[in-house]
Design a protein around this motif. Structure first.
Motif, PDB file in Angstrom:
ATOM      1  N   VAL A 153       0.840  -1.194   0.000  1.00 50.77           N
ATOM      2  CA  VAL A 153       0.000   0.000   0.000  1.00 50.77           C
ATOM      3  C   VAL A 153       0.880   1.250   0.000  1.00 50.77           C
ATOM      4  N   HIS A 154       0.465   2.257  -0.757  1.00 50.10           N
ATOM      5  CA  HIS A 154       1.149   3.550  -0.718  1.00 50.10           C
ATOM      6  C   HIS A 154       0.835   4.201   0.629  1.00 50.10           C
ATOM      7  N   PRO A 155       1.797   4.879   1.247  1.00 53.07           N
ATOM      8  CA  PRO A 155       1.576   5.463   2.579  1.00 53.07           C
ATOM      9  C   PRO A 155       0.410   6.445   2.671  1.00 53.07           C
ATOM     10  N   LEU A 156       0.006   7.050   1.556  1.00 48.43           N
ATOM     11  CA  LEU A 156      -1.092   8.016   1.596  1.00 48.43           C
ATOM     12  C   LEU A 156      -2.471   7.358   1.614  1.00 48.43           C
ATOM     13  N   ILE A 157      -2.559   6.084   1.271  1.00 47.46           N
ATOM     14  CA  ILE A 157      -3.853   5.424   1.126  1.00 47.46           C
ATOM     15  C   ILE A 157      -4.683   5.441   2.413  1.00 47.46           C
ATOM     16  N   PRO A 158      -4.107   5.133   3.586  1.00 47.49           N
ATOM     17  CA  PRO A 158      -4.943   5.196   4.806  1.00 47.49           C
ATOM     18  C   PRO A 158      -5.558   6.576   5.026  1.00 47.49           C
ATOM     19  N   LEU A 159      -4.796   7.628   4.769  1.00 49.58           N
ATOM     20  CA  LEU A 159      -5.323   8.985   4.933  1.00 49.58           C
ATOM     21  C   LEU A 159      -6.462   9.241   3.959  1.00 49.58           C
ATOM     22  N   LEU A 160      -6.286   8.858   2.695  1.00 48.75           N
ATOM     23  CA  LEU A 160      -7.306   9.079   1.676  1.00 48.75           C
ATOM     24  C   LEU A 160      -8.553   8.240   1.933  1.00 48.75           C
ATOM     25  N   LEU A 161      -8.387   7.102   2.585  1.00 44.65           N
ATOM     26  CA  LEU A 161      -9.516   6.217   2.870  1.00 44.65           C
ATOM     27  C   LEU A 161     -10.277   6.631   4.120  1.00 44.65           C
ATOM     28  N   TRP A 162      -9.547   6.815   5.238  1.00 44.78           N
ATOM     29  CA  TRP A 162     -10.204   6.979   6.531  1.00 44.78           C
ATOM     30  C   TRP A 162     -10.499   8.425   6.904  1.00 44.78           C
ATOM     31  N   ALA A 163      -9.717   9.382   6.428  1.00 46.65           N
ATOM     32  CA  ALA A 163      -9.972  10.783   6.789  1.00 46.65           C
ATOM     33  C   ALA A 163     -11.345  11.265   6.297  1.00 46.65           C
ATOM     34  N   PRO A 164     -11.754  10.960   5.060  1.00 44.89           N
ATOM     35  CA  PRO A 164     -13.101  11.378   4.643  1.00 44.89           C
ATOM     36  C   PRO A 164     -14.207  10.724   5.468  1.00 44.89           C
ATOM     37  N   ILE A 165     -14.028   9.459   5.838  1.00 46.59           N
ATOM     38  CA  ILE A 165     -15.050   8.773   6.644  1.00 46.59           C
ATOM     39  C   ILE A 165     -15.139   9.400   8.027  1.00 46.59           C
ATOM     40  N   ALA A 166     -13.985   9.645   8.645  1.00 41.91           N
ATOM     41  CA  ALA A 166     -13.976  10.289   9.967  1.00 41.91           C
ATOM     42  C   ALA A 166     -14.580  11.681   9.890  1.00 41.91           C
ATOM     43  N   SER A 167     -14.256  12.429   8.835  1.00 38.73           N
ATOM     44  CA  SER A 167     -14.793  13.784   8.661  1.00 38.73           C
ATOM     45  C   SER A 167     -16.311  13.755   8.496  1.00 38.73           C
ATOM     46  N   TYR A 168     -16.800  12.792   7.735  1.00 40.60           N
ATOM     47  CA  TYR A 168     -18.246  12.660   7.534  1.00 40.60           C
ATOM     48  C   TYR A 168     -18.955  12.336   8.844  1.00 40.60           C
ATOM     49  N   LEU A 169     -18.402  11.431   9.622  1.00 39.97           N
ATOM     50  CA  LEU A 169     -19.010  11.065  10.903  1.00 39.97           C
ATOM     51  C   LEU A 169     -19.016  12.255  11.865  1.00 39.97           C
ATOM     52  N   LEU A 170     -17.948  13.050  11.846  1.00 41.27           N
ATOM     53  CA  LEU A 170     -17.898  14.233  12.711  1.00 41.27           C
ATOM     54  C   LEU A 170     -18.887  15.294  12.224  1.00 41.27           C
ATOM     55  N   TRP A 171     -19.008  15.431  10.915  1.00 41.59           N
ATOM     56  CA  TRP A 171     -20.001  16.367  10.377  1.00 41.59           C
ATOM     57  C   TRP A 171     -21.406  15.969  10.807  1.00 41.59           C
ATOM     58  N   ARG A 172     -21.715  14.684  10.733  1.00 36.20           N
ATOM     59  CA  ARG A 172     -23.037  14.200  11.165  1.00 36.20           C
ATOM     60  C   ARG A 172     -23.243  14.448  12.664  1.00 36.20           C
ATOM     61  N   SER A 173     -22.174  14.294  13.422  1.00 36.42           N
ATOM     62  CA  SER A 173     -22.274  14.489  14.870  1.00 36.42           C
ATOM     63  C   SER A 173     -22.698  15.910  15.214  1.00 36.42           C
ATOM     64  N   VAL A 174     -22.211  16.868  14.422  1.00 40.22           N
ATOM     65  CA  VAL A 174     -22.502  18.284  14.686  1.00 40.22           C
ATOM     66  C   VAL A 174     -23.756  18.743  13.949  1.00 40.22           C
ATOM     67  N   ALA A 175     -23.811  18.474  12.648  1.00 47.02           N
ATOM     68  CA  ALA A 175     -24.881  19.031  11.816  1.00 47.02           C
ATOM     69  C   ALA A 175     -26.195  18.262  11.922  1.00 47.02           C
ATOM     70  N   VAL A 176     -26.107  16.953  12.076  1.00 48.44           N
ATOM     71  CA  VAL A 176     -27.323  16.131  12.102  1.00 48.44           C
ATOM     72  C   VAL A 176     -27.762  15.838  13.535  1.00 48.44           C
ATOM     73  N   HIS A 177     -26.838  15.341  14.347  1.00 48.48           N
ATOM     74  CA  HIS A 177     -27.194  14.951  15.711  1.00 48.48           C
ATOM     75  C   HIS A 177     -27.096  16.100  16.715  1.00 48.48           C
ATOM     76  N   GLU A 178     -26.402  17.172  16.334  1.00 56.61           N
ATOM     77  CA  GLU A 178     -26.238  18.353  17.183  1.00 56.61           C
ATOM     78  C   GLU A 178     -25.723  17.990  18.585  1.00 56.61           C
ATOM     79  N   LEU A 179     -24.683  17.170  18.603  1.00 54.09           N
ATOM     80  CA  LEU A 179     -24.098  16.744  19.867  1.00 54.09           C
ATOM     81  C   LEU A 179     -23.324  17.892  20.506  1.00 54.09           C
TER      82      LEU A 179
END
Length: 203
Positions: free
Chosen positions: A24-50
């Motif tokens: 695996v290229h070293p950048l792949i984990p960042l490209l894979l997991w950072a968008p997922i983590a960002s989406y979950l955090l966005w939902r936490s604030v914008a959708v669930h208003e935690l």
């Protein structure tokens, strides 16, 4: 003609497709997991208003649980004292090859073929203990902890890390590889080695 030769990785599979999944290229984990983590955090604030205070505590919990998961996997799975031929091959497949060739740049971060099923399994495990909607930010910060680990691990093998804290982490991990002692299973943090007495002798 240059005398520098291309690094030859240890071959794990005869099948080309299966072998490709172990690199695996070293950048792949960042490209894979950072968008997922960002989406979950966005939902936490914008959708669930935690609330912010709850998210801060969840951040600490998620990253702390990652460090424990990292320690447990490294100590008890990746260094499992297998007796059977298949068991020894499995341990070598997941981690032993890294000890035989710690400078292999394509095997210093976990490929998606390994990280995705592990992350899915852990999500279902954590959902037994972390209620919705808090499971979403918890997993987001857990993924962030994982990414921190991956790039600390890569840096310890390929960068000077002259900052005192970074230099200590690099020295700590390289002693795991080259001191001849068992222990020092924490890569991103020595915390759980200290807790469970597996830090080895010296610093």
């Amino acid at each position: 003609m240059s005398s520098k030769t291309e690094h030859q990785s240890i071959r794990l599979f005869e099948n080309k497709f299966l072998e490709s999944l172990t690199h695996v290229h070293p950048l792949i984990p960042l490209l894979l997991w950072a968008p997922i983590a960002s989406y979950l955090l966005w939902r936490s604030v914008a959708v669930h208003e935690l609330p912010a205070a709850g998210l801060l505590l969840t951040a600490v919990a998620g990253i702390l649980v990652w460090t424990l998961t990292e320690y447990v996997l490294h100590r008890f799975a990746f260094h499992f004292p297998a007796k059977s031929k298949f068991g020894k091959w499995l341990v070598f497949l997941f981690h032993g090859n890294h000890h035989d060739d710690p400078k292999d740049k394509t095997r210093l971060v976990m490929p998606p073929s390994g990280s995705i099923p592990i992350m899915i399994a852990l999500y279902f495990l954590f959902s037994l203990f972390v209620p919705a909607p808090w499971i979403e930010p918890f997993c987001a910060f857990f993924m962030i902890g994982y990414l921190i680990y991956d790039y600390i691990h890569y840096a310890t093998h390929h960068f000077p890390m002259k900052n005192p804290v970074a230099k200590y982490i690099k020295h700590y991990h390289l002693k795991h590889h080259f001191s001849g002692e068992k222990g020092r299973y924490g890569v991103s943090s020595p915390l759980w080695d200290k807790v469970f007495g597996s830090a080895g002798s010296g610093n």
